[in-house]
Design an enzyme around this catalytic site. Structure first.
Site, PDB file in Angstrom:
ATOM      1  N   CYS A  87       0.825  -1.229   0.000  1.00  0.00           N
ATOM      2  CA  CYS A  87       0.000   0.000   0.000  1.00  0.00           C
ATOM      3  C   CYS A  87       0.842   1.254   0.000  1.00  0.00           C
ATOM      4  CB  CYS A  87      -0.892   0.018   1.216  1.00  0.00           C
ATOM      5  SG  CYS A  87      -1.350  -1.558   1.763  1.00  0.00           S
ATOM      6  N   GLN A  88       2.016   1.166  -0.475  1.00  0.00           N
ATOM      7  CA  GLN A  88       2.866   2.339  -0.598  1.00  0.00           C
ATOM      8  C   GLN A  88       2.123   3.415  -1.389  1.00  0.00           C
ATOM      9  OE1 GLN A  88       6.572   0.952  -2.053  1.00  0.00           O
ATOM     10  NE2 GLN A  88       7.349   2.997  -2.389  1.00  0.00           N
TER      11      GLN A  88
END
Ligand SMILES: C[S@@+](CC[C@H](N)C(=O)[O-])C[C@H]1O[C@@H](n2cnc3c(N)ncnc32)[C@H](O)[C@@H]1O
Length: 346
Positions: free
Chosen positions: A82-83
């Site tokens: 989920c960067q």
């Protein structure tokens, strides 16, 4: 399936997602990930697959061709971290230079599969008031995919764990229908009761009871030796404190003077054996075994994730916990894969 359908798994880790798809007949051609231990685990458990151990940002078409030749790729699966979309980190703008999502689509553009699937944390659906999810769905649409998403609850698909994942499915053609839940809740006791007791850092490789229920039979179907069932050497103080917590309890059940001994809101949680487990993580050691004074072993964590006992985790113990905790539960993946098989067969 009419023809064996070929799959490439991006951000594949140890292969939880791949494992579920393989179990319903998909042919896992290749996993791509930059984690060396996870690559060893993946290859050990997917004997017919290849692995590209590389930062995805540096993966080229040539790299992929060297691994799989000119084979047709029908399905791309993967869970980009989920960067750029993290719900726990700073809610800054989504930086395209930093987005591994765009890397996912760069590889999709190379492979041009019929079906492309992304899984992620459920918080993605509400992030930036839904704009993050919209932008991902637009990436699918730009490439001609019909796209749908759903938040799936693992415990509704036979996984003994409360764990939600968002699954986004892009298809060339008619819309994908998500699998119906099978509503059979598996409790933690049902998942773990046949696994031998462990003292400190003891290693136990033999089962000492027969499987006692359907879940245990399924987990042990292809396994005669126990792997990754290794105890943890807690201090006497830790063992004493956790012994005071009842099943389903936490630091609030401790005498006042011990309540602040760990400064996290999930401190001293003992799992409840009569329910599915709480979501397991990558090894923070705050969730304890329901009836022993220690954290679950890697094998017990794998059971909670629905990895069957013949799936062996390699690398250091810390790395094994990380690989298990990062994975998509194979039984959840299997349900999605099985539904996809029906879709592909029309
Ligand atoms: C949530 S885990 C994936 C778990 C996997 N889908 C499964 O079911 O077992 C995310 C993975 O992304 C990998 N990863 C993160 N950044 C990466 C990058 N730049 N290139 C390649 N892999 C990366 C991590 O090593 C990790 O294994």
């Amino acid at each position: 399936m009419k023809n064996n359908m070929n799959v490439v798994d991006l951000f594949a880790g140890c292969g939880g997602l791949s494992n579920g798809f393989e179990k319903v007949g998909f042919n896992i051609l290749l996993g791509i990930d930059s984690d060396a231990d996870a690559s060893k685990t993946f290859l050990h458990n997917h004997k017919n697959s290849k692995y590209l151990l590389k930062d995805i940002r540096e993966v080229t078409q040539k790299d992929i061709k060297e691994k799989i030749g000119n084979k047709r790729v029908d399905v791309v699966i993967g869970g980009p971290p989920c960067q750029g979309f993290s719900i726990s980190g700073k809610r800054a703008f989504i930086d395209p230079r930093n987005s591994l999502y765009l890397e996912y689509f760069r590889i999709v553009d190379i492979l041009k599969p019929k079906v492309s699937i992304i899984e992620n944390v459920p918080g993605l659906s509400s992030l930036y008031d839904g704009k993050a999810l919209d932008s991902i769905k637009n990436e699918f649409r730009k490439r001609g995919y019909t796209v749908v998403h759903k938040i799936l609850k693992a415990d509704e698909y036979g996984v003994p764990q409360i764990r939600k994942r968002i699954v986004i499915v892009g298809t060339k053609g008619k819309e994908f229908q998500f699998p119906k839940s099978n509503n059979k809740v598996v409790t933690l006791a049902e998942a773990l009761s046949d696994l031998p007791k462990l003292n400190s850092d003891e290693v136990v490789e033999k089962y000492n009871t027969k499987p006692t229920n359907k879940y245990q039979k399924l987990m042990r179907q292809k396994s005669t030796i126990l792997h990754n069932h290794v105890g943890t050497n807690h201090s006497e103080k830790t063992k004493k404190i956790i012994s005071l917590v009842p099943e389903g309890g936490n630091y609030k059940n401790l005498p006042k003077h011990l309540q602040g001994t760990r400064k996290v809101n999930i401190a001293w949680t003992r799992l409840n054996s009569s329910k599915p487990s709480l979501t397991i993580d990558t090894g923070h050691r705050h969730h304890f075994h329901p009836w022993e004074n220690r954290v679950p072993s890697v094998r017990e964590s794998a059971r909670i994730q629905s990895f069957s006992d013949d799936f062996i985790f390699l690398g250091s113990k810390t790395s094994q916990y990380r690989q298990v905790g990062n994975a998509v539960p194979p039984l959840l993946a299997k349900s999605v894969g099985s539904q996809l098989k029906r879709w592909l067969n029309g």
